[in-house]
Design a protein around this motif. Sequence first.
Motif, PDB file in Angstrom:
ATOM      1  N   PRO A  90       0.807  -1.231   0.000  1.00  0.00           N
ATOM      2  CA  PRO A  90       0.000   0.000   0.000  1.00  0.00           C
ATOM      3  C   PRO A  90       0.833   1.270   0.000  1.00  0.00           C
ATOM      4  O   PRO A  90       0.442   2.274  -0.597  1.00  0.00           O
ATOM      5  CB  PRO A  90      -0.818  -0.139   1.294  1.00  0.00           C
ATOM      6  N   GLN A  91       1.987   1.231   0.655  1.00  0.00           N
ATOM      7  CA  GLN A  91       2.868   2.392   0.673  1.00  0.00           C
ATOM      8  C   GLN A  91       3.371   2.705  -0.738  1.00  0.00           C
ATOM      9  O   GLN A  91       3.385   3.867  -1.166  1.00  0.00           O
ATOM     10  CB  GLN A  91       4.052   2.125   1.609  1.00  0.00           C
ATOM     11  N   ILE A 103       1.997   0.702 -10.313  1.00  0.00           N
ATOM     12  CA  ILE A 103       2.955  -0.042  -9.510  1.00  0.00           C
ATOM     13  C   ILE A 103       3.600  -1.110 -10.394  1.00  0.00           C
ATOM     14  O   ILE A 103       2.918  -1.758 -11.196  1.00  0.00           O
ATOM     15  CB  ILE A 103       2.267  -0.689  -8.275  1.00  0.00           C
ATOM     16  N   PRO A 104       4.917  -1.290 -10.338  1.00  0.00           N
ATOM     17  CA  PRO A 104       5.571  -2.318 -11.159  1.00  0.00           C
ATOM     18  C   PRO A 104       4.962  -3.695 -10.903  1.00  0.00           C
ATOM     19  O   PRO A 104       4.799  -4.109  -9.748  1.00  0.00           O
ATOM     20  CB  PRO A 104       7.031  -2.265 -10.690  1.00  0.00           C
ATOM     21  N   ALA A 105       4.614  -4.410 -11.950  1.00  0.00           N
ATOM     22  CA  ALA A 105       3.934  -5.698 -11.817  1.00  0.00           C
ATOM     23  C   ALA A 105       4.765  -6.716 -11.059  1.00  0.00           C
ATOM     24  O   ALA A 105       4.238  -7.506 -10.271  1.00  0.00           O
ATOM     25  CB  ALA A 105       3.580  -6.236 -13.206  1.00  0.00           C
ATOM     26  N   ASP A 106       6.081  -6.698 -11.288  1.00  0.00           N
ATOM     27  CA  ASP A 106       6.923  -7.705 -10.648  1.00  0.00           C
ATOM     28  C   ASP A 106       7.067  -7.497  -9.144  1.00  0.00           C
ATOM     29  O   ASP A 106       7.526  -8.369  -8.422  1.00  0.00           O
ATOM     30  CB  ASP A 106       8.310  -7.742 -11.298  1.00  0.00           C
ATOM     31  N   GLY A 265       8.453   0.502   5.981  1.00  0.00           N
ATOM     32  CA  GLY A 265       7.457   1.221   6.774  1.00  0.00           C
ATOM     33  C   GLY A 265       6.116   0.506   6.755  1.00  0.00           C
ATOM     34  O   GLY A 265       5.614   0.137   5.697  1.00  0.00           O
ATOM     35  N   VAL A 266       5.514   0.306   7.932  1.00  0.00           N
ATOM     36  CA  VAL A 266       4.226  -0.383   8.032  1.00  0.00           C
ATOM     37  C   VAL A 266       3.143   0.464   7.387  1.00  0.00           C
ATOM     38  O   VAL A 266       3.032   1.670   7.652  1.00  0.00           O
ATOM     39  CB  VAL A 266       3.876  -0.678   9.501  1.00  0.00           C
ATOM     40  N   GLU A 280       4.177   9.223   3.401  1.00  0.00           N
ATOM     41  CA  GLU A 280       2.912   8.566   3.074  1.00  0.00           C
ATOM     42  C   GLU A 280       1.740   9.528   3.193  1.00  0.00           C
ATOM     43  O   GLU A 280       0.822   9.516   2.367  1.00  0.00           O
ATOM     44  CB  GLU A 280       2.702   7.367   4.009  1.00  0.00           C
ATOM     45  N   ARG A 281       1.740  10.332   4.246  1.00  0.00           N
ATOM     46  CA  ARG A 281       0.679  11.332   4.402  1.00  0.00           C
ATOM     47  C   ARG A 281       0.716  12.334   3.253  1.00  0.00           C
ATOM     48  O   ARG A 281      -0.332  12.727   2.719  1.00  0.00           O
ATOM     49  CB  ARG A 281       0.827  12.050   5.742  1.00  0.00           C
ATOM     50  N   ARG A 282       1.891  12.737   2.852  1.00  0.00           N
ATOM     51  CA  ARG A 282       2.038  13.675   1.735  1.00  0.00           C
ATOM     52  C   ARG A 282       1.525  13.065   0.428  1.00  0.00           C
ATOM     53  O   ARG A 282       0.881  13.750  -0.381  1.00  0.00           O
ATOM     54  CB  ARG A 282       3.505  14.098   1.598  1.00  0.00           C
ATOM     55  N   HIS A 283       1.787  11.777   0.222  1.00  0.00           N
ATOM     56  CA  HIS A 283       1.264  11.109  -0.976  1.00  0.00           C
ATOM     57  C   HIS A 283      -0.259  11.100  -0.960  1.00  0.00           C
ATOM     58  O   HIS A 283      -0.901  11.368  -1.994  1.00  0.00           O
ATOM     59  CB  HIS A 283       1.783   9.672  -1.045  1.00  0.00           C
TER      60      HIS A 283
END
Length: 332
Positions: A90-91, A103-106, A265-266, A280-283
Motif C-alpha cells: 500500500p505504501q 505499480i511495477p507488476a513484478d 514502513g508499516v 505517506e501522508r504527503r502522498h
Amino acid sequence: MKLATLKDGTRDGQLAVVSRDLKTAHLADGIAPTLQKALDDWTFIAPQLDLLYQTINSGRGHRAFDFDPANCMAPLPRSSQRVAGTAYLPQIERACKAAGQDIPADLREAPRLVQGTGDAFLGAQDEIELAYEQWGIDYEAGIAVITDDVALGATADQAHMHIKLLMLVNDITLRNLQQAEQGSGYGFVQSKPAMACSPVAITPDELGDAWRGGKVHLPLRCSLNGKLTGQPQAGADMAFNYPQLLAHLCQTRSARAGSVVSGGGVANKEVKKGFSSIVERRHQELIADSVISTPYMLFGDTVRIEMPGEDGKSLFGAIEQTVKQAQTRRSR
C-alpha cells in the motif's frame, strides 16, 4: 525474553536481560558480554539468558536494577548486514498513484531488498543529528528481525526457524536526497543515515498469538510532537512475511548471525489507520487534494514509535527521538 544493550563507553555495549514489564534489568556479563556474542552461539547461550529472564521476572534477581531506556544503545549496536524489504505494497501503491504511475507488476511477485547502513545503529532515545532541514527529514516506523546463521538457499520455512529476535525501527530517510539517488540506479547512501532501534529486542514467543504466519499482528503507534499520526496494523497488509524476505535474501548468499532485516514502513490500505511516515501522508494529500500540506520534520521535532501488546502494555519500549542540528554545521 527481552534483551537490551546498555551504554558502557564501547562500540558494542553491555548485554542485559530486561523484565517482561520493562521495569528492571540484569547484566548478562556472566553469560555473554554482547548480543552479537550471544547470536554467534545462540543454541547454547539463549537457554542461559532465558533462565536469567525467568529469574528477574519472579523478582529473584539479586543484582537487578531499574531499567532506563535512555541508557540503551540499539539492542544490536552494529551489524555486518542490514537489509530493508518492500513488504508493504500500500505504501508503494500510494507513491505510484501520487506520481501518476502504475505499480511495477513484478513487485507483487517478489520483494525488493535494499542494503542499508548497519555499522552503527542509534539507540531509542538518541537524537537525530543532521546538518540541514532542507534534506527532507522523515521518520519511517517498521519492524526488523535479527537472525542467527541462515544458509545459502534456505527456504522460507527454514528461514523462519532462524528468526531469533524482533525490534522496532525508525528507518530515518532524507526524502529530498532520495529521489536523486533513486534516479542514479544505485542504492541509497546519503538519503539513509543511521537507523534507530527500540530499547529492547524480544524473542518471538513474547508476542504470543500476535506472532503468526511470520508476521506481527499488532498496531504500530506513531506520534509526532505528541500528536498521533498513525497506528497501522503491522500484519494486515504485509505482502511478504519475514521468512519470505529472508529466503529471498538467501537466494545468492548466506545471512550471518546478527543480520538485521526489516519489512519497510508499516502501511495499510485503509488510510484511516494513519501512516508510519510523513511521506505517506504527503502522498495521500496529493492523491486527495493535489496539494501537499504536511512538512517534513524540523529541528526540535520529536517522533515517538511504540507497539502495545494485546494487554495494552508496551512490548519493546518506545523509540523517542528529537531532531537536532549537527554541531559541526552550526559552528561554521
